[in-house]
Structures are given as C-alpha cells and as structure tokens.
Scaffold this motif. Structure first.
Motif, PDB file in Angstrom:
ATOM      1  N   LEU A 266     -49.356 -70.311  18.762  1.00 41.41           N
ATOM      2  CA  LEU A 266     -49.319 -69.378  17.493  1.00 41.41           C
ATOM      3  C   LEU A 266     -49.948 -68.166  17.824  1.00 41.41           C
ATOM      4  O   LEU A 266     -49.903 -67.169  17.351  1.00 41.41           O
ATOM      5  N   GLN A 267     -51.137 -68.241  18.863  1.00 47.13           N
ATOM      6  CA  GLN A 267     -51.900 -67.000  19.198  1.00 47.13           C
ATOM      7  C   GLN A 267     -51.100 -65.915  19.895  1.00 47.13           C
ATOM      8  O   GLN A 267     -51.185 -64.828  19.592  1.00 47.13           O
ATOM      9  N   VAL A 268     -50.199 -66.363  20.570  1.00 46.44           N
ATOM     10  CA  VAL A 268     -49.154 -65.373  21.511  1.00 46.44           C
ATOM     11  C   VAL A 268     -48.446 -64.888  20.295  1.00 46.44           C
ATOM     12  O   VAL A 268     -48.124 -63.623  20.521  1.00 46.44           O
ATOM     13  N   VAL A 269     -47.528 -65.722  19.508  1.00 44.26           N
ATOM     14  CA  VAL A 269     -46.972 -65.328  18.398  1.00 44.26           C
ATOM     15  C   VAL A 269     -47.528 -64.418  17.380  1.00 44.26           C
ATOM     16  O   VAL A 269     -46.617 -63.383  17.204  1.00 44.26           O
ATOM     17  N   SER A 270     -48.319 -64.619  17.178  1.00 40.55           N
ATOM     18  CA  SER A 270     -49.170 -63.789  16.172  1.00 40.55           C
ATOM     19  C   SER A 270     -49.638 -62.688  16.719  1.00 40.55           C
ATOM     20  O   SER A 270     -49.132 -61.420  16.086  1.00 40.55           O
ATOM     21  N   SER A 275     -48.313 -56.702  16.479  1.00 36.97           N
ATOM     22  CA  SER A 275     -48.172 -55.534  17.077  1.00 36.97           C
ATOM     23  C   SER A 275     -46.919 -54.908  16.865  1.00 36.97           C
ATOM     24  O   SER A 275     -47.126 -53.649  16.778  1.00 36.97           O
ATOM     25  N   VAL A 276     -45.808 -55.666  16.534  1.00 37.50           N
ATOM     26  CA  VAL A 276     -44.485 -55.071  16.315  1.00 37.50           C
ATOM     27  C   VAL A 276     -44.578 -54.582  14.763  1.00 37.50           C
ATOM     28  O   VAL A 276     -44.141 -53.537  14.371  1.00 37.50           O
ATOM     29  N   LEU A 277     -45.048 -55.337  13.786  1.00 36.26           N
ATOM     30  CA  LEU A 277     -45.163 -55.232  12.416  1.00 36.26           C
ATOM     31  C   LEU A 277     -46.092 -53.758  12.306  1.00 36.26           C
ATOM     32  O   LEU A 277     -45.714 -53.213  11.484  1.00 36.26           O
ATOM     33  N   ILE A 278     -47.346 -53.764  12.950  1.00 33.09           N
ATOM     34  CA  ILE A 278     -48.225 -52.475  12.827  1.00 33.09           C
ATOM     35  C   ILE A 278     -47.598 -51.409  13.233  1.00 33.09           C
ATOM     36  O   ILE A 278     -47.652 -50.191  12.814  1.00 33.09           O
ATOM     37  N   TYR A 279     -46.698 -51.712  14.326  1.00 32.37           N
ATOM     38  CA  TYR A 279     -46.088 -50.362  15.041  1.00 32.37           C
ATOM     39  C   TYR A 279     -45.185 -49.771  14.064  1.00 32.37           C
ATOM     40  O   TYR A 279     -45.053 -48.656  13.681  1.00 32.37           O
ATOM     41  N   ILE A 280     -44.476 -50.667  13.498  1.00 34.10           N
ATOM     42  CA  ILE A 280     -43.432 -50.125  12.403  1.00 34.10           C
ATOM     43  C   ILE A 280     -43.818 -49.597  11.202  1.00 34.10           C
ATOM     44  O   ILE A 280     -43.618 -48.613  10.743  1.00 34.10           O
ATOM     45  N   LEU A 281     -45.059 -50.235  10.439  1.00 33.41           N
ATOM     46  CA  LEU A 281     -45.618 -49.701   9.436  1.00 33.41           C
ATOM     47  C   LEU A 281     -46.309 -48.438   9.507  1.00 33.41           C
ATOM     48  O   LEU A 281     -46.238 -47.524   8.760  1.00 33.41           O
ATOM     49  N   ASN A 282     -47.065 -48.353  10.584  1.00 40.98           N
ATOM     50  CA  ASN A 282     -47.693 -47.147  11.022  1.00 40.98           C
ATOM     51  C   ASN A 282     -46.561 -45.958  11.070  1.00 40.98           C
ATOM     52  O   ASN A 282     -46.817 -44.764  10.571  1.00 40.98           O
ATOM     53  N   GLY A 283     -45.236 -46.001  11.784  1.00 43.73           N
ATOM     54  CA  GLY A 283     -44.592 -45.340  11.915  1.00 43.73           C
ATOM     55  C   GLY A 283     -43.955 -44.825  10.566  1.00 43.73           C
ATOM     56  O   GLY A 283     -43.564 -43.674  10.234  1.00 43.73           O
ATOM     57  N   LEU A 284     -43.766 -45.822   9.666  1.00 43.82           N
ATOM     58  CA  LEU A 284     -43.023 -45.569   8.437  1.00 43.82           C
ATOM     59  C   LEU A 284     -44.125 -44.812   7.352  1.00 43.82           C
ATOM     60  O   LEU A 284     -43.632 -44.048   6.756  1.00 43.82           O
ATOM     61  N   VAL A 285     -45.241 -45.106   7.476  1.00 43.18           N
ATOM     62  CA  VAL A 285     -46.140 -44.331   6.863  1.00 43.18           C
ATOM     63  C   VAL A 285     -46.148 -42.582   6.925  1.00 43.18           C
ATOM     64  O   VAL A 285     -46.014 -42.038   5.984  1.00 43.18           O
ATOM     65  N   PHE A 286     -46.009 -42.499   8.236  1.00 44.33           N
ATOM     66  CA  PHE A 286     -45.942 -40.989   8.580  1.00 44.33           C
ATOM     67  C   PHE A 286     -44.644 -40.297   8.204  1.00 44.33           C
ATOM     68  O   PHE A 286     -44.563 -39.211   7.860  1.00 44.33           O
ATOM     69  N   VAL A 287     -43.490 -41.103   8.453  1.00 47.29           N
ATOM     70  CA  VAL A 287     -42.335 -40.689   8.189  1.00 47.29           C
ATOM     71  C   VAL A 287     -41.925 -40.448   6.815  1.00 47.29           C
ATOM     72  O   VAL A 287     -41.676 -39.260   6.539  1.00 47.29           O
ATOM     73  N   LEU A 288     -42.473 -41.323   6.227  1.00 45.73           N
ATOM     74  CA  LEU A 288     -42.248 -41.350   4.542  1.00 45.73           C
ATOM     75  C   LEU A 288     -43.117 -40.090   4.022  1.00 45.73           C
ATOM     76  O   LEU A 288     -42.765 -39.467   3.177  1.00 45.73           O
ATOM     77  N   LEU A 289     -44.334 -39.902   4.675  1.00 47.46           N
ATOM     78  CA  LEU A 289     -45.304 -38.823   4.173  1.00 47.46           C
ATOM     79  C   LEU A 289     -44.395 -37.508   4.553  1.00 47.46           C
ATOM     80  O   LEU A 289     -44.486 -36.508   3.810  1.00 47.46           O
ATOM     81  N   GLY A 290     -43.823 -37.381   5.775  1.00 47.29           N
ATOM     82  CA  GLY A 290     -43.086 -36.014   6.102  1.00 47.29           C
ATOM     83  C   GLY A 290     -41.662 -36.147   5.356  1.00 47.29           C
ATOM     84  O   GLY A 290     -41.422 -34.928   4.678  1.00 47.29           O
ATOM     85  N   LEU A 291     -41.301 -37.202   4.735  1.00 50.24           N
ATOM     86  CA  LEU A 291     -40.073 -37.125   3.813  1.00 50.24           C
ATOM     87  C   LEU A 291     -40.447 -36.480   2.570  1.00 50.24           C
ATOM     88  O   LEU A 291     -39.670 -35.693   1.766  1.00 50.24           O
TER      89      LEU A 291
END
Length: 680
Positions: A266-270, A275-291
């Motif tokens: 569970l710790q490894v999967v978590s 990591s993937v979720l934060i990577y995507i959300l961080n990116g979307l925040v700034f891309v949407l800001l640019g839009l």
C-alpha cells in the motif's frame, strides 16, 4: 467526445512541457506550461475551457494542498510558526490595506472596497508555483520551510479577506468586528473540521483493515477521495476548505509516522499514485492558467475603454508595490525577531531577505479567486471594473513568475562551482550519486531469474565507485584528459593491427570495413556523445533495412549461415584487437597513468570474456541478454540522476556535460557488444 479530446490534449501538453524543460532547464516548467496554454488558446482550434472557480478549488487546490500538508516538515512548521504567521496573517492584512489604497489611488474608477478585494486576492503566494520554481535552485532550507508554511496558510487568510471585500462592494455593508470574528470562525473551524474529518477517515480505514480487507485498491481509493470529500464538506458549512485539507494532510502524516506499516505494498502504491496524480494536477493548473490569459487580455486590449499602456503600467506598479511591501515587512520582522531572539531564524542578510521576497510568487489561486467576482452588485449595477481587476490579477501572476524565474537562480546560486577544486569535488560527488542510483535500480530489478547477471553489473559499478573514492584527492580534470588520450591511443593500436591484416590480405574487405567503422565509432564515443549516438543509430538502421530486404529471399537460409560465419570472424578479430590494445596499455603503463590503464584493461578483458561466451549454450546467451538489459537500464538511471542534479542546481552545465560524456564512453562498449551479439 470533445471533452475527452481536450483532456487528452492538455495531458499531452504537460508531457511536452517536461520534454522542453529537459533541453532548456533554465526555464521553469510552470512558465513553459503557461506559455503552451496561451499558444493552445490562440490556435484556431476552438478550444475554450471556462474557469469555474468552485470546481477549480475542489478539483485542483484541495488535493495539491492535502499532499503538501502530508509531506511538509511538521517540526519545521512548528519551529518556524512565528515567522510563518507573520507572513501568512500579518503581511496579508497589511497588503490588503496598503496596496488596496494604492490601487484606488491609481485607478479611481475602482471603488475602495473593490480595490481591497483585488489587493486581498493578490496577497496569497502560490505554494505550487514556489515549489516548482525553487526545485531547480539551491534554496536555503529555513527559507524553503518558511515559504512552504506561508503558502499553506495564506491562501485561507487572503481568500477570507477577499470574500469580505467583495461582499462589502456588492452590498455596501461592512463591519470590522463582524469580519474579524468571522475570520477566526472560518479559519479555526476549517482547520479543526479538517483534522476531525481526517481522523474519522483514518479510523474508518483501520476498521476496514481489522475486518480483514487489506485490498490495496480500496484503501488507495479512500486515500484519493479524502481531500475532495473533506474540502466539500467543510466548504458546505462555510468554513475554510483550504485550511481543512492542509490540516487533513498533517493528520495523515502523523498517522503514517506512527503506523506500523500494515502493508508495504500500500505504501509503494500510494507513493507512486500520488506522484503521478500531483504531476498531472500541477501541470493542469498552469496549463489552464495559460488558457485563460488570452481571453482576459483580449477583453482589455480590444476594448476602447482601456488604454493598453496605462493598464500595463498599473500591473508593473502594483507588482512593484507588492514586492517592496513584502521586502520591508520581512526585513522589519526578521531583524526585530532576530535581535529579540524571538524568531528561530538565522541572522538576516540582504540575500536571504531578497530570496524570500522574490519567492512570493502569485499563482492559480489568485486567478481562480478573481474569477469568483460577481458580474452584478446587489442593486443590479455591473460590478465596477471586473474585467480590469481580473486582467491585473493575471498580469501580476505572470510578472512575479517571470521575475522569480530570472532572479531566484541568481540570488540562490550556491557558492559551489566557483573554483576548479570545488568543481572537481562537485563532479566526483555527482558521479558517486549517479553510480549509487544505478546500483539501487539494479537491486530493485533483481530477482531469481536475473540474479547472476545483476550481481555482475553491480560488481562492475562497485569497482567504478571504489576507484572514484581512491581518486578523490587527484586532479580529476587532468585525469579525464589523460584518460581520453589513452583511450584514443589504444584505439589507434587496434586500427594499426587491422591495417596490417588488410595489407597482408588475410581478411575480407567487407569485414575490414566493418571493423574500421567500429573503431571510428569508438573514437567518436570518446570525444562526441551526440555524434556517436547518431552514428550508432544510423548503423543499426542500415543493418535493419538490409536484413528486412533479404528476409524473404529464396537464399535466406544460406545468407543467414554466411552472416553467422562472418560474425564469428568479426568476434574473433575484435578479441585479437582487444588483446593488442591490452598489450599496448601494459607497455605504456607508468605510475602516473596506472589507475587509468588498469581500468581500461579491465573493460577490454570483460569485452573479451563476453565475446568468448557469445556462441556458447542458450543459458549463457540468456545470461548475456539479461546483463545487457540491466546495464541499459542502469545507464538510463545514471543519466536521469545527473539530469535531476542539474535541474535542482546541485551541479553546473559543464559538470553535467563531462559526466554524460563519461557515461557515454562506458555505454559505447556495451552498445558495440550488443550490435555484435544481436547478429550472431
């Protein structure tokens, strides 16, 4: 279907931004993502993603702050609570009044209450943007902890002040006593509510586990839903959802530290999932800001009611005011706290104060908050200068991001790398870290099937590591130049041996050509990495096309037999060439170059051993294949580690290039062996 394509395109832009950043690491990823978002909005594709603030906060800000709260240093947060509160509360309210009056003075058409609203929404710093930019520079740890704490806390204070200022503008009613009391209720209620709900969710997970339900998927689903559920519930009661998810993250971190690891899986999967979720959300925040920026800009620049020069001047003046006020506040608080021994901070310096000032980057929270401004007042009149307020907020975000991107690397630049001796030590440490990363990756991949091959690769890396420690006191720059010259001379000896065979007519012309091509590639590998990789890829491509052309030839079986015979001859000649090079190295060995000569001799001997076992049993062939796969993975991990060190500002571009060249030299021998074995 259209929504799916838009999401797919946004995710593709996130990946593209990191690809671009790999080649231009001096431009931070957030700026690249904003730029790509602006470009996407300008393209005639009809893509429009409206900013829905409430959805934006719950979908992006809630999980990001929950993750930050879960990973922030609680010890540092408590130790530095006073400077954090001075910034998250004191500076926010000072900014609201001081910058609010300035905005009203600059733009008389903006009522004082609306000016306070703009100042309030400009007061929170963006912890996501600060983290993304500071990841590529060497920031002092104390300052980084203060900035993280400020970013977690001041969103709530800024948004609460913003809501009261907007309410006053809309209704025309305001009470300082009522606003102060409401702020305490909203902030404390949100924090306590988030902590209580987090505790209930943790107890629920423990109860599920005691029922024997250790399903990783179920527990991971609960963990992902936690910030969304807590934010929504707390906001429903008109409390601070932002502080609630921060508190929930801290409570989860406390539980995680005390937990007795019921499930390592569970710790490894978590960790991987977040990591993937934060990577995507961080990116979307700034891309949407640019839009959003092109539509905000066009509304102002195309309107005859606004002077483009004037509104640009407003943005620059307000940004300067925010930074000056921040600098003065930090200077006064830091010095007075240090003199009175009441703040757990180092002695203030102009550099430290400037870093903390420039790090006050505004981000997506500011723009999302600005979009919540209503279109109309309570009496039905339009909200005064709503478009201009949103435009100024977007402009301040861009200016602070650009300033931080330019100035932070200069202000936070480490003293390391200023002298040759320190550069060499930096290079040695980076090499050791890349070797350790490669060894760690092989150990993670090790299993019963590849254990023997993995041990062989790890042993070779340990030899390199030991040599690095032995040479830590030696002039490494001179050493690298000496190593390159010795390798070139050894390859020249191989070339001389081949020319003798050619002159004697003992080898076919085709084989001579292939061996000369091999020596040329190896020389290029020592001197020019990019050119070598191009040559190698071109060689493999030529062989692949040639093999494909003859695949269905009626004489295919005979041709395969001829190829195998030729490859056996090439392998035998490469062994002889390696033996000639080894003899040359032994003859040229001196006390000064002994370590280098022994290292290169070891590489030649390993190559000879692998050539000799290439035609043995299937088990040996499988061993070689496993070893090559593991080594390829290790080379990539080395490069990833070096790139990470460069992006974080721990090594210079010059050191990065040197180490990449060394990795390339070692990889060259493996690639040559692979090309021979794959055609045996």
């Amino acid at each position: 279907m259209e929504l799916f394509l838009i999401i797919l395109m946004l995710l593709g832009i996130i990946g593209l931004s990191n690809f671009i950043n790999h080649f231009v690491p001096y431009i931070p990823v957030p700026l690249i993502q904003i730029g790509l978002g602006i470009l996407l909005a300008w393209l005639p594709l009809g893509i429009h993603v409206p900013m829905e603030p409430e959805l934006f906060f719950v979908l992006f800000i809630a999980p990001l702050l929950f993750h930050d709260g879960k990973n922030v240093s609680r010890h540092a947060l408590w130790k530095l609570r006073k400077p954090i509160l001075f910034l998250a509360l004191g500076l926010v309210f000072i900014t609201v009044f001081a910058v609010g009056y300035l905005i009203h003075w600059l733009i008389p058409s903006v009522p004082l209450s609306a000016a306070f609203a703009l100042a309030a929404i400009l007061s929170p710093t963006d912890v996501v943007a600060v983290g993304a930019i500071s990841s590529r520079v060497k920031m002092p740890k104390t300052i980084m902890h203060v900035l993280e704490g400020e970013g977690l806390m001041n969103d709530a204070s800024g948004l609460v002040a913003f809501k009261f200022a907007v309410a006053e503008t809309v209704t025309g009613v305001f009470s300082l006593a009522e606003a102060s009391w409401s702020f305490l209720v909203i902030a404390i209620g949100g924090f306590v509510g988030g902590a209580v709900l987090a505790y209930i969710i943790i107890r629920l997970k423990i109860f599920i586990r005691r029922l024997g339900m250790e399903d990783v998927t179920l527990h991971m689903l609960i963990q992902i839903l936690t910030p969304f559920v807590i934010f929504y519930i707390v906001e429903h009661f008109h409390l601070s959802g932002i502080l609630s998810v921060v508190a929930a993250g801290i409570v989860h971190a406390i539980y995680r530290d005390r937990e007795q690891s019921p499930s390592m899986q569970l710790q490894v999967v978590s960790k991987s999932t977040w990591s993937v979720l934060i990577y995507i959300l961080n990116g979307l925040v700034f891309v949407l800001l640019g839009l959003q920026i092109p539509s905000v800009m066009s509304e102002i620049f195309e309107s005859p009611m606004f002077n483009n020069y004037e509104v640009t001047k407003f943005i620059l003046i307000i940004t300067a005011a925010l930074l000056i006020l921040r600098f003065v506040w930090i200077y006064a608080v830091w010095w007075s706290g240090w003199l009175l021994k009441k703040l757990q901070l180092p002695k203030p310096t102009l550099r430290f104060i400037s870093i903390t000032t420039i790090s006050g980057v505004r981000g997506a929270v500011t723009l999302a908050g600005a979009f919540t401004i209503p279109y109309f007042l309570a009496n039905g009149n339009p909200f005064p200068e709503r478009s201009l307020i949103i435009f100024i907020a977007a402009g301040v975000i861009l200016v602070t991001l650009v300033l931080a991107s330019i100035l932070l690397p200069l202000l936070a630049e480490s003293e390391k790398g200023n002298t040759e001796g320190l550069k060499e030590e930096m290079e040695r440490i980076a090499l050791v870290r890349s070797i350790d990363a490669a060894i760690g990756s092989i150990r993670e991949l090790m299993n019963d099937d590849n254990r023997e091959a993995a041990v062989s690769v790890i042993t070779s890396y340990n030899q390199i590591r030991n040599r690095l420690h032995q040479l830590s006191e030696i002039d490494t720059s001179r050493l690298k130049l000496l190593e390159m010259n010795i390798r070139i001379n050894a390859l020249d000896e191989e070339g001389s041996y081949i020319r003798k065979l050619k002159d004697a007519g003992q080898v076919d012309r085709d084989i001579i050509y292939l061996l000369e091509e091999h020596i040329h590639r190896m020389k290029v590998a020592v001197t020019n990495r990019m050119q070598y990789r191009g040559l190698f890829i071109w060689t493999i491509a030529k062989r692949s096309v040639h093999n494909l052309f003859h695949l269905f030839s009626p004489k295919n079986q005979k041709r395969i037999k001829n190829i195998r015979t030729k490859n056996k001859k090439i392998i035998q000649l490469k062994i002889e060439m390696a033996e000639v090079a080894i003899q040359y190295l032994k003859d040229q060995m001196t006390p000064e170059n002994e370590e280098i000569c022994l290292l290169i001799i070891g590489e030649y001997n390993e190559m000879i051993m692998k050539f000799k076992i290439s035609d043995k049993s299937r088990g040996k062939a499988n061993y070689s294949q496993l070893q090559r796969e593991l080594q390829d993975k290790a080379f990539q991990v080395e490069r990833d580690e070096i790139q990470s060190l460069f992006e974080s500002g721990e090594i210079t571009l010059e050191v990065t290039r040197k180490i990449r060249k060394q990795i390339n030299i070692r990889e060259a021998y493996w690639m040559e062996e692979n090309s021979v074995h794959s055609h045996s």
